[in-house]
Design an enzyme around this catalytic site. Structure first.
Site, PDB file in Angstrom:
ATOM      1  N   ASP A   1       0.693   0.786  -6.103  1.00  0.00           N
ATOM      2  CA  ASP A   1       1.824   0.485  -7.017  1.00  0.00           C
ATOM      3  C   ASP A   1       1.576   0.782  -8.499  1.00  0.00           C
ATOM      4  O   ASP A   1       1.990   0.005  -9.372  1.00  0.00           O
ATOM      5  CB  ASP A   1       2.235  -0.994  -6.877  1.00  0.00           C
ATOM      6  CG  ASP A   1       2.648  -1.355  -5.463  1.00  0.00           C
ATOM      7  OD1 ASP A   1       2.684  -0.464  -4.602  1.00  0.00           O
ATOM      8  OD2 ASP A   1       2.928  -2.543  -5.213  1.00  0.00           O
TER       9      ASP A   1
ATOM     10  N   LYS B   1       6.999   0.846   0.222  1.00  0.00           N
ATOM     11  CA  LYS B   1       6.888  -0.458   0.897  1.00  0.00           C
ATOM     12  C   LYS B   1       7.844  -1.470   0.281  1.00  0.00           C
ATOM     13  O   LYS B   1       7.929  -1.567  -0.945  1.00  0.00           O
ATOM     14  CB  LYS B   1       5.439  -0.966   0.844  1.00  0.00           C
ATOM     15  CG  LYS B   1       4.920  -1.228  -0.556  1.00  0.00           C
ATOM     16  CD  LYS B   1       3.463  -1.652  -0.485  1.00  0.00           C
ATOM     17  CE  LYS B   1       2.870  -1.964  -1.826  1.00  0.00           C
ATOM     18  NZ  LYS B   1       3.458  -3.084  -2.557  1.00  0.00           N
TER      19      LYS B   1
ATOM     20  N   LYS C   1       4.864  -6.934  -0.439  1.00  0.00           N
ATOM     21  CA  LYS C   1       3.667  -6.920  -1.269  1.00  0.00           C
ATOM     22  C   LYS C   1       2.534  -6.190  -0.541  1.00  0.00           C
ATOM     23  O   LYS C   1       1.793  -5.425  -1.137  1.00  0.00           O
ATOM     24  CB  LYS C   1       3.252  -8.345  -1.650  1.00  0.00           C
ATOM     25  CG  LYS C   1       4.348  -9.150  -2.371  1.00  0.00           C
ATOM     26  CD  LYS C   1       4.865  -8.437  -3.603  1.00  0.00           C
ATOM     27  CE  LYS C   1       5.931  -9.258  -4.309  1.00  0.00           C
ATOM     28  NZ  LYS C   1       6.654  -8.469  -5.326  1.00  0.00           N
TER      29      LYS C   1
ATOM     30  N   GLN D   1     -18.280 -16.228   0.587  1.00  0.00           N
ATOM     31  CA  GLN D   1     -18.591 -16.498   2.002  1.00  0.00           C
ATOM     32  C   GLN D   1     -19.073 -15.233   2.713  1.00  0.00           C
ATOM     33  O   GLN D   1     -18.654 -14.910   3.813  1.00  0.00           O
ATOM     34  CB  GLN D   1     -17.359 -17.052   2.720  1.00  0.00           C
ATOM     35  CG  GLN D   1     -16.789 -18.313   2.062  1.00  0.00           C
ATOM     36  CD  GLN D   1     -15.541 -18.794   2.771  1.00  0.00           C
ATOM     37  OE1 GLN D   1     -15.616 -19.354   3.869  1.00  0.00           O
ATOM     38  NE2 GLN D   1     -14.390 -18.572   2.159  1.00  0.00           N
TER      39      GLN D   1
ATOM     40  N   VAL E   1      -2.344  -2.198  -8.926  1.00  0.00           N
ATOM     41  CA  VAL E   1      -1.795  -3.438  -9.499  1.00  0.00           C
ATOM     42  C   VAL E   1      -0.832  -4.108  -8.517  1.00  0.00           C
ATOM     43  O   VAL E   1      -0.248  -3.434  -7.679  1.00  0.00           O
ATOM     44  CB  VAL E   1      -1.065  -3.133 -10.824  1.00  0.00           C
ATOM     45  CG1 VAL E   1      -2.023  -2.566 -11.846  1.00  0.00           C
ATOM     46  CG2 VAL E   1       0.127  -2.193 -10.641  1.00  0.00           C
ATOM     47  N   THR E   2      -0.661  -5.427  -8.668  1.00  0.00           N
ATOM     48  CA  THR E   2      -1.522  -6.285  -9.455  1.00  0.00           C
ATOM     49  C   THR E   2      -2.573  -6.880  -8.518  1.00  0.00           C
ATOM     50  O   THR E   2      -2.329  -7.044  -7.321  1.00  0.00           O
ATOM     51  CB  THR E   2      -0.726  -7.427 -10.137  1.00  0.00           C
ATOM     52  OG1 THR E   2      -0.084  -8.227  -9.155  1.00  0.00           O
ATOM     53  CG2 THR E   2       0.309  -6.880 -11.097  1.00  0.00           C
TER      54      THR E   2
ATOM     55  N   CYS F   1      -0.097  -7.456  -4.913  1.00  0.00           N
ATOM     56  CA  CYS F   1      -0.035  -6.394  -3.900  1.00  0.00           C
ATOM     57  C   CYS F   1      -1.403  -5.870  -3.475  1.00  0.00           C
ATOM     58  O   CYS F   1      -1.578  -5.466  -2.325  1.00  0.00           O
ATOM     59  CB  CYS F   1       0.861  -5.264  -4.399  1.00  0.00           C
ATOM     60  SG  CYS F   1       2.592  -5.779  -4.453  1.00  0.00           S
TER      61      CYS F   1
ATOM     62  N   GLU G   1       5.964   0.013  -4.482  1.00  0.00           N
ATOM     63  CA  GLU G   1       6.835  -1.106  -4.101  1.00  0.00           C
ATOM     64  C   GLU G   1       8.256  -0.712  -4.517  1.00  0.00           C
ATOM     65  O   GLU G   1       8.508  -0.394  -5.687  1.00  0.00           O
ATOM     66  CB  GLU G   1       6.414  -2.400  -4.806  1.00  0.00           C
ATOM     67  CG  GLU G   1       7.248  -3.593  -4.339  1.00  0.00           C
ATOM     68  CD  GLU G   1       6.795  -4.926  -4.914  1.00  0.00           C
ATOM     69  OE1 GLU G   1       5.681  -5.017  -5.456  1.00  0.00           O
ATOM     70  OE2 GLU G   1       7.586  -5.894  -4.828  1.00  0.00           O
TER      71      GLU G   1
HETATM   72  C1  C5J Z   1       2.689  -5.844  -7.229  1.00  0.00           C
HETATM   73  C2  C5J Z   1       4.193  -7.588  -7.905  1.00  0.00           C
HETATM   74  N1  C5J Z   1       2.636  -4.521  -7.076  1.00  0.00           N
HETATM   75  N2  C5J Z   1       3.314  -8.141  -8.718  1.00  0.00           N
HETATM   76  N3  C5J Z   1       3.913  -6.428  -7.264  1.00  0.00           N
HETATM   77  O1  C5J Z   1       1.687  -6.504  -7.365  1.00  0.00           O
HETATM   78  O2  C5J Z   1       5.277  -8.104  -7.744  1.00  0.00           O
END
Ligand code: C5J
Length: 233
Positions: free
Chosen positions: A26, A131, A134, A204, A159-160, A164, A74
């Site tokens: 994204d 997509k 997320k 972990q 990002v972010t 996502c 996205e």
């Molecule tokens: C992504 C969002 N790409 N933060 N989308 O992280 O809504």
């Protein structure tokens, strides 16, 4: 077998490096530029610019070595048929998904603001996944495309970090992929959330996977590339 230093321990590369893909999540104007979706939700979008140069270097190396590259966006269809109302209404932003903004309709496929930033724009032959959610596996052909190419190892960037990128990494981990998040090639609007995500991924014994820097990856892959050149493999 090649490996590089990572946390919580060294990350082993597949015997055939063509089973390793760079996944860029994204990196769209909607998240990185004023007037897009991220801005409409009240975020300081300028924070995300810092990862563009290291990500560009990693992308350039993957292209030079002809290793697989996946880009995701996205986005939603213009009629919003793939956008749940819960997602559209969430956040009380000044603009909602589908509203007209300065870069076209917010988070709508094909609008100028929904494009990947020019520095990282996909080239022909690279996998591009659109997509609605997320995670990049939800309602997309990503798993099929990876299976068709025999890809088993994923380097996650973009990002972010905690939305996502982390969602996609968790989806991939549950599907059996060996996942690594590249620390300086992912960013969040919230520095603490980025740090927390890196720590929870590698806690972990690497419960979701590994993290390392782009410098570690580039150093290892460049060495492999020069061996290839030397032996004309
Ligand atoms: C992504 C969002 N790409 N933060 N989308 O992280 O809504």
């Amino acid at each position: 077998m090649l490996s590089f230093s990572a946390q919580p321990y060294d990350y082993s590369l597949p015997a055939d490096l063509h089973q390793l893909a760079l996944v860029i999540i994204d990196m769209q104007r909607d998240f990185l530029e004023p007037g897009g979706f991220g801005d409409a939700l009240g975020n300081d979008v300028s924070r995300l610019q810092a990862i563009v140069p290291p990500l560009k270097r990693l992308l350039t190396l993957f292209r030079a070595l002809r290793l697989p590259i996946v880009h995701t966006l996205e986005c939603h269809q213009p009629d919003l048929s793939d956008c749940p109302m819960s997602k559209r209404d969430r956040g009380n932003g000044k603009l909602k998904i589908g509203d007209e903004g300065p870069m076209g309709r917010i988070l709508i496929l094909g609008e100028p603001g929904n494009a990947i930033i020019p520095e990282l724009a996909p080239l022909p032959g690279e996998i591009v996944i659109t997509k609605p959610g997320k995670g990049a596996f939800y309602a997309t052909p990503l798993q099929l495309q990876l299976q068709e190419r025999g890809i088993t190892h994923l380097l996650l960037t973009g990002v972010t970090t905690e939305v996502c990128v982390q969602t996609t990494m968790r989806e991939a981990n549950d599907r059996g992929y060996e996942c690594l998040m590249v620390e300086d090639c992912t960013e969040s609007y919230f520095p603490d959330f980025k740090q927390a995500t890196l720590e929870m991924v590698r806690a972990q014994g690497g419960i979701v996977g590994w993290t390392t820097t782009s410098a570690q990856i580039i150093c290892t892959l460049e060495t492999w590339g020069s061996v290839l050149d030397q032996w004309k493999l």
